[in-house]
Design an enzyme around this catalytic site. Structure first.
Site, PDB file in Angstrom:
ATOM      1  N   ASP A  14       2.958   6.135  -7.259  1.00 58.74           N
ATOM      2  CA  ASP A  14       2.031   6.695  -6.270  1.00 58.74           C
ATOM      3  C   ASP A  14       2.645   7.989  -5.743  1.00 58.74           C
ATOM      4  OD1 ASP A  14      -0.014   4.533  -6.164  1.00 58.74           O
ATOM      5  OD2 ASP A  14       1.755   3.360  -5.700  1.00 58.74           O
ATOM      6  N   GLY A  50       7.583   3.994  -4.590  1.00 54.30           N
ATOM      7  CA  GLY A  50       7.534   4.214  -6.034  1.00 54.30           C
ATOM      8  C   GLY A  50       6.966   5.574  -6.416  1.00 54.30           C
ATOM      9  N   GLY A  94       7.962  -3.458 -10.947  1.00 54.89           N
ATOM     10  CA  GLY A  94       8.016  -2.170 -10.241  1.00 54.89           C
ATOM     11  C   GLY A  94       8.479  -2.387  -8.797  1.00 54.89           C
ATOM     12  N   HIS A  95       7.876  -3.381  -8.126  1.00 55.03           N
ATOM     13  CA  HIS A  95       8.300  -3.675  -6.749  1.00 55.03           C
ATOM     14  C   HIS A  95       9.760  -4.143  -6.732  1.00 55.03           C
ATOM     15  CE1 HIS A  95       3.847  -4.537  -6.389  1.00 55.03           C
ATOM     16  NE2 HIS A  95       4.043  -3.680  -5.417  1.00 55.03           N
ATOM     17  N   SER A 143      -0.192  -3.699  -9.639  1.00 57.29           N
ATOM     18  CA  SER A 143      -0.769  -5.013  -9.296  1.00 57.29           C
ATOM     19  C   SER A 143      -2.186  -5.138  -9.844  1.00 57.29           C
ATOM     20  CB  SER A 143      -0.809  -5.192  -7.781  1.00 57.29           C
ATOM     21  OG  SER A 143       0.455  -4.957  -7.243  1.00 57.29           O
ATOM     22  N   GLN A 172      -6.731   1.102   4.298  1.00 58.56           N
ATOM     23  CA  GLN A 172      -6.569   2.070   3.200  1.00 58.56           C
ATOM     24  C   GLN A 172      -7.532   1.811   2.045  1.00 58.56           C
ATOM     25  OE1 GLN A 172      -2.317   0.793   2.651  1.00 58.56           O
ATOM     26  NE2 GLN A 172      -2.732   1.205   0.508  1.00 58.56           N
ATOM     27  N   LEU A 175       3.605  -8.953  -6.424  1.00 60.63           N
ATOM     28  CA  LEU A 175       4.818  -8.234  -6.827  1.00 60.63           C
ATOM     29  C   LEU A 175       5.061  -8.299  -8.336  1.00 60.63           C
ATOM     30  CD1 LEU A 175       7.159  -9.468  -3.951  1.00 60.63           C
ATOM     31  CD2 LEU A 175       5.726  -7.418  -4.007  1.00 60.63           C
ATOM     32  N   HIS A 176       5.449  -7.149  -8.893  1.00 61.86           N
ATOM     33  CA  HIS A 176       5.806  -7.067 -10.311  1.00 61.86           C
ATOM     34  C   HIS A 176       7.160  -6.362 -10.401  1.00 61.86           C
ATOM     35  CE1 HIS A 176       4.509  -2.959  -9.814  1.00 61.86           C
ATOM     36  NE2 HIS A 176       3.294  -3.368  -9.467  1.00 61.86           N
TER      37      HIS A 176
HETATM   38  O1  PAF Z   1       1.869   1.395  -2.129  1.00 63.51           O
HETATM   39  C1  PAF Z   1       1.473   0.410  -1.485  1.00 63.51           C
HETATM   40  O2  PAF Z   1       1.603  -0.737  -1.912  1.00 63.51           O
HETATM   41  C2  PAF Z   1       0.808   0.627  -0.138  1.00 63.51           C
HETATM   42  O3  PAF Z   1       0.040   1.780  -0.124  1.00 63.51           O
HETATM   43  C3  PAF Z   1       1.791   0.596   1.041  1.00 63.51           C
HETATM   44  C4  PAF Z   1       2.787   1.738   0.962  1.00 63.51           C
HETATM   45  C5  PAF Z   1       2.534  -0.722   1.065  1.00 63.51           C
HETATM   46  C6  PAF Z   1       1.022   0.742   2.354  1.00 63.51           C
HETATM   47  O4  PAF Z   1       0.098  -0.286   2.517  1.00 63.51           O
END
Ligand code: PAF
Length: 282
Positions: free
Chosen positions: A151, A148, A36-37, A187, A61, A33-34
């Site tokens: 993305d 965010g 932004g989160h 990150s 993913q 976490l930074h």
């Molecule tokens: O943006 C992210 O960190 C990831 O793609 C998410 C939305 C948590 C799904 O794993």
């Protein structure tokens, strides 16, 4: 802060809160976490009563397994940050909790949103994102979901998924947080070398210059100028494009769309750095 690792325990806790009439705001993350989160959590705190943050590094993913292996996982530091800003719940599930063997598959018609930009460079990435976000929403059942702008494509795809599900969940887009030199927070930034990090700080300047250019030039010229600057800076460009904010298709004229966004991904030290700027929004 409450920590839950099991779906059933989280659900029991949240059901009691919902019965008290409290709203649930959800911030899904992959940890590391930074600011932004943390700004996603701040936004959630403004709008919802109980804030749930999940940390789950979703294997489905990642098309590049070495990227998955290298993904930072500083869980105890993350927990300290969440405690410090007053997040109520951390959901830290195992892969078995998220993907039990009997979990039904989900498929959504993403209308090609998953095929452009990131999708063209990361096969199956958005299928994995949709799968995990759908699963997490099913577990958490939030009133609002915070994602965010960095993305942008992911945000647009989740917006479409919620629409197709006819979901009442309110999706909130939170602006990009930037480092002092303007680099979009990510990150992945911690994996940059010293020289790579300096170079990365120049990406946003080219985007902001494109934003200035767009006030007085046509979009083809804006794009061509930016590509020239990226070439001069010896950037390794995956893509640099100006798209419609809903269809994510490249546009040539502002009049073609309500929202236009300049999006890029640049590779530095083999790390893919995403950034974007919304040029116009209705
Ligand atoms: O943006 C992210 O960190 C990831 O793609 C998410 C939305 C948590 C799904 O794993």
């Amino acid at each position: 802060m409450h920590l839950f690792k099991k779906n059933s325990e989280l659900q029991q806790y949240l059901k009691a809160k919902q019965e008290q009439g409290l709203s649930i705001g959800f911030v899904p993350t992959m940890g590391a976490l930074h600011q932004g989160h943390l700004s996603l959590i701040h936004n959630a705190q403004e709008k919802a009563d109980i804030i749930v943050c999940s940390i789950f590094v979703n294997p489905t993913q990642f098309d590049d397994k070495s990227d998955l292996a290298k993904y930072p996982r500083p869980v105890s530091k993350d927990m300290e940050k969440l405690e410090a800003i007053g997040c109520h719940v951390l959901f830290l599930p195992s892969a078995e909790e998220i993907y039990p063997p009997d979990l039904p598959e989900v498929h959504f018609d993403l209308a090609g949103l998953d095929k452009t930009m990131e999708g063209a460079h990361r096969t199956g990435h958005f299928e994995g994102v949709v799968q995990v976000v759908h699963r997490l929403l099913d577990i958490v059942q939030p009133d609002s979901l915070y994602m965010g702008q960095k993305d942008f494509q992911q945000f647009t795809i989740i917006k479409r998924m919620l629409k197709l599900m006819d979901s009442p969940i309110q999706l909130v887009r939170v602006p990009i947080m930037r480092e002092e030199d303007g680099l979009a927070m990510s990150s992945r930034n911690v994996r940059l070398s010293e020289t790579g990090r300096k170079k990365a700080g120049k990406i946003n300047k080219i985007l902001f210059q494109a934003q200035e250019d767009a006030k007085k030039m046509d979009l083809a010229t804006v794009r061509a100028n930016a590509l020239t600057r990226l070439k001069e800076g010896e950037f390794d460009v995956d893509y640099f494009t100006i798209v419609d904010g809903d269809s994510l298709q490249e546009i040539n004229r502002f009049e073609q769309s309500k929202t236009s966004v300049v999006c890029t991904t640049i590779r530095i030290d083999g790390i893919r750095l995403l950034d974007n700027i919304i040029l116009k929004e209705a």
